[in-house]
Design an enzyme around this catalytic site. Structure first.
Site, PDB file in Angstrom:
ATOM      1  N   THR A 355       0.832  -1.191   0.000  1.00 50.32           N
ATOM      2  CA  THR A 355       0.000   0.000   0.000  1.00 50.32           C
ATOM      3  C   THR A 355       0.873   1.249   0.000  1.00 50.32           C
ATOM      4  O   THR A 355       2.086   1.159  -0.211  1.00 50.32           O
ATOM      5  CB  THR A 355      -1.006  -0.070   1.177  1.00 50.32           C
ATOM      6  N   LYS A 359       3.290   1.531  -3.895  1.00 47.03           N
ATOM      7  CA  LYS A 359       2.684   0.843  -5.047  1.00 47.03           C
ATOM      8  C   LYS A 359       3.475   1.071  -6.347  1.00 47.03           C
ATOM      9  O   LYS A 359       3.663   0.149  -7.126  1.00 47.03           O
ATOM     10  CB  LYS A 359       1.239   1.296  -5.218  1.00 47.03           C
ATOM     11  N   GLY A 428      -8.964  12.804  -9.068  1.00 49.38           N
ATOM     12  CA  GLY A 428      -7.676  12.452  -8.471  1.00 49.38           C
ATOM     13  C   GLY A 428      -6.724  11.952  -9.537  1.00 49.38           C
ATOM     14  O   GLY A 428      -7.154  11.571 -10.643  1.00 49.38           O
ATOM     15  N   ALA A 429      -5.430  11.973  -9.205  1.00 52.68           N
ATOM     16  CA  ALA A 429      -4.429  11.524 -10.183  1.00 52.68           C
ATOM     17  C   ALA A 429      -3.320  10.737  -9.499  1.00 52.68           C
ATOM     18  O   ALA A 429      -2.188  10.699  -9.981  1.00 52.68           O
ATOM     19  CB  ALA A 429      -3.862  12.728 -10.929  1.00 52.68           C
ATOM     20  N   GLY A 431      -2.243   6.968  -7.171  1.00 58.32           N
ATOM     21  CA  GLY A 431      -2.166   5.542  -7.486  1.00 58.32           C
ATOM     22  C   GLY A 431      -3.520   4.917  -7.774  1.00 58.32           C
ATOM     23  O   GLY A 431      -3.672   4.169  -8.747  1.00 58.32           O
ATOM     24  N   ARG A 452      -6.866  18.254  -8.579  1.00 54.45           N
ATOM     25  CA  ARG A 452      -6.490  19.546  -8.003  1.00 54.45           C
ATOM     26  C   ARG A 452      -5.262  20.110  -8.712  1.00 54.45           C
ATOM     27  O   ARG A 452      -5.204  21.257  -9.089  1.00 54.45           O
ATOM     28  CB  ARG A 452      -6.223  19.336  -6.508  1.00 54.45           C
ATOM     29  N   THR A 453      -4.259  19.243  -8.899  1.00 49.50           N
ATOM     30  CA  THR A 453      -3.042  19.675  -9.590  1.00 49.50           C
ATOM     31  C   THR A 453      -3.131  19.181 -11.043  1.00 49.50           C
ATOM     32  O   THR A 453      -2.965  17.993 -11.304  1.00 49.50           O
ATOM     33  CB  THR A 453      -1.800  19.076  -8.900  1.00 49.50           C
ATOM     34  N   GLY A 554     -16.466   2.657  -0.409  1.00 51.81           N
ATOM     35  CA  GLY A 554     -15.050   2.260  -0.364  1.00 51.81           C
ATOM     36  C   GLY A 554     -14.833   0.894   0.262  1.00 51.81           C
ATOM     37  O   GLY A 554     -13.834   0.229  -0.040  1.00 51.81           O
TER      38      GLY A 554
HETATM   39  P1  NAP Z   1      -2.281   9.434  -3.659  1.00 49.87           P
HETATM   40  O1  NAP Z   1      -1.472   8.720  -4.685  1.00 49.87           O
HETATM   41  O2  NAP Z   1      -1.596  10.133  -2.558  1.00 49.87           O
HETATM   42  O3  NAP Z   1      -3.210  10.505  -4.423  1.00 49.87           O
HETATM   43  C1  NAP Z   1      -4.038  11.367  -3.727  1.00 49.87           C
HETATM   44  C2  NAP Z   1      -4.893  12.180  -4.698  1.00 49.87           C
HETATM   45  O4  NAP Z   1      -5.811  12.923  -3.902  1.00 49.87           O
HETATM   46  C3  NAP Z   1      -4.091  13.171  -5.516  1.00 49.87           C
HETATM   47  O5  NAP Z   1      -4.661  13.239  -6.794  1.00 49.87           O
HETATM   48  C4  NAP Z   1      -4.314  14.487  -4.761  1.00 49.87           C
HETATM   49  O6  NAP Z   1      -4.288  15.622  -5.572  1.00 49.87           O
HETATM   50  C5  NAP Z   1      -5.725  14.298  -4.280  1.00 49.87           C
HETATM   51  N1  NAP Z   1      -6.033  15.115  -3.102  1.00 49.87           N
HETATM   52  C6  NAP Z   1      -5.534  14.953  -1.854  1.00 49.87           C
HETATM   53  N2  NAP Z   1      -6.059  15.873  -1.033  1.00 49.87           N
HETATM   54  C7  NAP Z   1      -6.900  16.627  -1.787  1.00 49.87           C
HETATM   55  C8  NAP Z   1      -7.738  17.731  -1.504  1.00 49.87           C
HETATM   56  N3  NAP Z   1      -7.810  18.241  -0.282  1.00 49.87           N
HETATM   57  N4  NAP Z   1      -8.493  18.230  -2.500  1.00 49.87           N
HETATM   58  C9  NAP Z   1      -8.443  17.728  -3.738  1.00 49.87           C
HETATM   59  N5  NAP Z   1      -7.656  16.673  -4.071  1.00 49.87           N
HETATM   60  C10 NAP Z   1      -6.900  16.136  -3.100  1.00 49.87           C
HETATM   61  O7  NAP Z   1      -3.325   8.440  -2.984  1.00 49.87           O
HETATM   62  P2  NAP Z   1      -3.941   7.074  -3.558  1.00 49.87           P
HETATM   63  O8  NAP Z   1      -3.043   5.941  -3.228  1.00 49.87           O
HETATM   64  O9  NAP Z   1      -4.339   7.261  -4.977  1.00 49.87           O
HETATM   65  O10 NAP Z   1      -5.227   6.917  -2.621  1.00 49.87           O
HETATM   66  C11 NAP Z   1      -6.348   7.799  -2.781  1.00 49.87           C
HETATM   67  C12 NAP Z   1      -7.481   7.369  -1.861  1.00 49.87           C
HETATM   68  O11 NAP Z   1      -7.909   6.046  -2.161  1.00 49.87           O
HETATM   69  C13 NAP Z   1      -7.091   7.337  -0.395  1.00 49.87           C
HETATM   70  O12 NAP Z   1      -8.096   7.969   0.352  1.00 49.87           O
HETATM   71  C14 NAP Z   1      -7.044   5.880  -0.034  1.00 49.87           C
HETATM   72  O13 NAP Z   1      -7.434   5.657   1.293  1.00 49.87           O
HETATM   73  C15 NAP Z   1      -8.067   5.303  -0.973  1.00 49.87           C
HETATM   74  N6  NAP Z   1      -7.827   3.866  -1.276  1.00 49.87           N
HETATM   75  C16 NAP Z   1      -8.843   3.003  -1.104  1.00 49.87           C
HETATM   76  C17 NAP Z   1      -8.665   1.682  -1.405  1.00 49.87           C
HETATM   77  C18 NAP Z   1      -9.795   0.727  -1.178  1.00 49.87           C
HETATM   78  O14 NAP Z   1      -9.572  -0.471  -1.288  1.00 49.87           O
HETATM   79  N7  NAP Z   1     -10.987   1.194  -0.892  1.00 49.87           N
HETATM   80  C19 NAP Z   1      -7.450   1.212  -1.916  1.00 49.87           C
HETATM   81  C20 NAP Z   1      -6.421   2.119  -2.082  1.00 49.87           C
HETATM   82  C21 NAP Z   1      -6.629   3.456  -1.765  1.00 49.87           C
HETATM   83  P3  NAP Z   1      -2.900  16.368  -5.929  1.00 49.87           P
HETATM   84  O15 NAP Z   1      -2.323  15.614  -7.091  1.00 49.87           O
HETATM   85  O16 NAP Z   1      -3.312  17.746  -6.241  1.00 49.87           O
HETATM   86  O17 NAP Z   1      -2.040  16.281  -4.699  1.00 49.87           O
END
Ligand code: NAP
Length: 594
Positions: A355, A359, A428-429, A431, A452-453, A554
């Site tokens: 995780t 990843k 979002g962008a 993982g 956002r970005t 989720g």
């Molecule tokens: P990540 O790679 O850190 O990406 C986070 C994304 O969220 C980025 O695009 C970021 O935008 C955006 N973001 C963060 N804070 C924000 C805000 N305040 N306003 C607008 N955009 C915001 O994270 P990830 O691994 O993709 O995980 C994303 C989510 O999926 C997490 O909440 C995680 O818990 C969840 N998840 C769930 C599962 C499941 O099985 N249900 C599995 C994996 C992950 P920027 O590019 O602008 O920073």
């Protein structure tokens, strides 16, 4: 001999300590350790007599304890509270070790686990504790002191059947001593030592492997307790039975742990299924930073139990560089740890969930290993997504996959049927967004990424669209978050942490990832999918339900990706119903402060 499960009890009050000993027995422990270093002051009168109330209190605890017990008066120099006179401490041990001149019914006996009937409020002096624990650092200070310690314990030079056995111990709260092996061997050479105990502070998962070496090679030549303290050391505590550890500690309550990283008895028995761990047990775990609150150990261990699979699933933290989790330092520690775990003889590492923030690192490692010819097979999805969350080791072959992407596909298929010709809005962008884009675009949906970005969204779209194996029917579009209002998407997926409570990135628990009320162009049949699962119903899902849209939460995604991993590892259907119940209960308990 099976590894003993010992509950440490920090004695402050005699009756509370006895109640804890009864609770330890009722919760399934084999042994208790009375830590008397706060209770025993070491104060002596002018004639050199110990405080009779303190000594009698400890004697009564030993006599009435419903389980065999260890008594330890831990010195402040090794993490305990005792900073009194050393000879007074040894005098206490002598008094305890020689308690009850009579042998027979009151003798502790060798069968640890055999209960003794409680004797309500009886006079002190019944029998010695099963063990007395004394630190090697103190034991080595003088021949005189050693001689006095020997009077308290059974030892080969002068058999005194029925007296306590001596646990010679060493603790390092800073790290691991450079001469660990030499020290363990030296403790083992002391004839009086019946058991050797070593507790170090594990600074990474790799320190556990060294502790396993001590057990596998029987470095002390005696029954050995080898434990890692701190969050990196849990592995050594849970896997003690796999490597023949004599005993492991687990606290009665989370707050009553006597060493950092000590799990509770309930966690040991109910989550990690401590009693079923043996030399052949396969090891699985979740690699990430942090992983303390991961639901994966709860679901996978319960799944193994349900199908009778000889496996145990652990949290496996690897520290990431806080400033640059995606950077080189983090990658190098991930790579070194992963390779050490894969190569360690006898660990039987069979599968990993990977995780945040590893990843993408897993995909890089996989590519490098494949080029080096050491590994591997990986699936097309993981490669195309550029992020992977699953490792499966089977017969020396390491496979890597992305079950997030497959889980999104499965869930959307259930909700939408055909993807082709549908519009998908991915918010979002990171993982997970990559996995969602892949899941939708590879099945023919028209995908727009809102982030956002913006540059990050453009980078994602470019990489996924242009790679040699990443040909999608339709080009991936990028748009501003504000443009979501005009979206006509059939499916809207939140892949940000907006709406999440606590945890990493959970900065906007009241935030709405999509402006649901203002999204007036959506078709009636639109589906809102959430990846955040704490809380289960995020503000976005609540608003979508209020407008009558279908939703996927989720937890459903978490359960599906975990079930797919479980199927790879065990070859059996993932128990989705069980996983879902466990997740929803655990999240509800945590939301309720439980
Ligand atoms: P990540 O790679 O850190 O990406 C986070 C994304 O969220 C980025 O695009 C970021 O935008 C955006 N973001 C963060 N804070 C924000 C805000 N305040 N306003 C607008 N955009 C915001 O994270 P990830 O691994 O993709 O995980 C994303 C989510 O999926 C997490 O909440 C995680 O818990 C969840 N998840 C769930 C599962 C499941 O099985 N249900 C599995 C994996 C992950 P920027 O590019 O602008 O920073």
């Amino acid at each position: 001999m099976p590894t003993l499960l010992c509950v440490p009890i920090l004695v402050q009050d005699e009756s509370a300590a006895m109640a804890d000993a009864v609770a330890a027995r009722d919760s399934g422990a084999d042994v208790v350790e009375f830590r008397v270093d706060e209770f025993f002051s070491g104060v002596q009168d002018a004639a050199g007599n110990l405080d009779v109330r303190e000594v009698n209190g400890i004697l009564r605890l030993v006599a009435e304890c419903p389980l065999p017990c260890i008594v330890t008066c831990r010195s402040a120099t090794e993490g305990g509270h005792y900073d009194g006179d050393e000879m007074a401490r040894v005098a206490l041990y002598e008094r305890l070790g020689t308690a009850g001149e009579r042998r027979g019914a009151d003798a502790p006996g060798d069968a640890v686990g055999k209960e003794k009937p409680p004797r309500s409020g009886g006079p002190p002096g019944g029998h010695p504790p099963r063990y007395l624990d004394f630190e090697m650092s103190a034991y080595a200070t003088s021949a005189n002191l050693r001689q006095k310690v020997h009077l308290a314990v059974d030892w080969p030079e002068e058999r005194r059947e029925g007296r306590s056995g001596l646990i010679l111990s060493m603790h390092d709260f800073q790290g691991r001593p450079a001469d660990l092996l030499r020290r363990v061997a030296a403790m083992g050479r002391e004839e009086a030592a019946r058991v050797v105990k070593v507790a170090i502070t594990a600074r990474s998962l790799r320190d556990n492997l060294e502790l396993f070496d001590l057990l596998r090679e029987n470095a002390s030549g005696k029954p050995t307790i080898a434990l890692g303290m701190g969050k990196f050391g849990l592995m050594s505590r849970v896997l003690a039975p796999k490597f023949g550890g004599y005993l492991t500690f687990a606290s009665l309550r989370a707050q009553s742990a006597t060493a950092p990283g000590q799990p509770t008895v309930r966690e040991m028995l109910d989550v990690y299924r401590f009693r079923s761990i043996g030399p052949k047990t396969k090891v699985y775990g979740v690699v990430g930073w942090p992983v303390d609150h991961s639901l994966s150990p709860l679901v996978h261990n319960a799944g193994f139990e349900a199908i009778g699979h000889d496996g145990v699933y652990l949290p496996l933290p690897i520290a990431a560089d806080e400033k640059e989790p995606g950077g080189e330092t983090t990658y190098l520690s991930f790579k070194a740890t992963l390779e050490a775990l894969l190569e360690y003889p006898g660990l039987d590492l069979a599968g990993l969930s990977v995780t945040m923030p590893f990843k993408e690192h897993l995909v890089r490692w996989c590519g490098e290993s494949r080029d080096a010819g050491t590994v591997t097979s990986w699936d097309r999805q993981a490669c195309a997504v550029g992020a992977a969350n699953t490792v499966w080791v089977d017969g020396g072959v390491v496979e890597v996959a992305n079950t997030d992407a497959r889980a999104i596909e499965v869930l959307l298929e259930g909700a939408l049927g055909q993807f082709s010709g549908k519009n998908a809005a991915i918010i979002g962008a990171g993982g997970v967004a990559r996995a969602a884009v892949w899941a939708c675009a590879s099945r023919g949906a028209a995908v727009t990424v809102y982030n956002r970005t913006r540059e990050r969204a453009e980078k994602l779209a470019g990489e996924m669209q242009d790679g040699p194996r990443r040909q999608f029917e339709r080009a991936i579009q990028v748009a501003e978050l504000a443009e979501l209002e005009a979206s006509r998407a059939d499916v809207v997926i939140n892949c940000t942490s907006v709406g999440m409570v606590g945890g990493v990135g959970g900065s906007e628990p009241e935030g709405m990832a999509a402006p649901v009320e203002r999204m007036t162009q959506l078709p009636e049949h639109a589906v809102f999918m959430e990846t955040v699962y704490r809380p289960v119903e995020t503000p976005m899902l609540r608003a979508a339900k209020a407008r009558g849209f279908r939703t996927i939460d989720g937890v459903q995604m978490f359960v599906e990706q975990a079930a797919l991993q479980f199927e790879m590892w065990t070859g059996k259907p993932g128990p989705r119903g069980l996983f879902e119940r466990i997740c929803r209960e655990a999240i509800a308990a945590r939301e309720g402060g439980g």
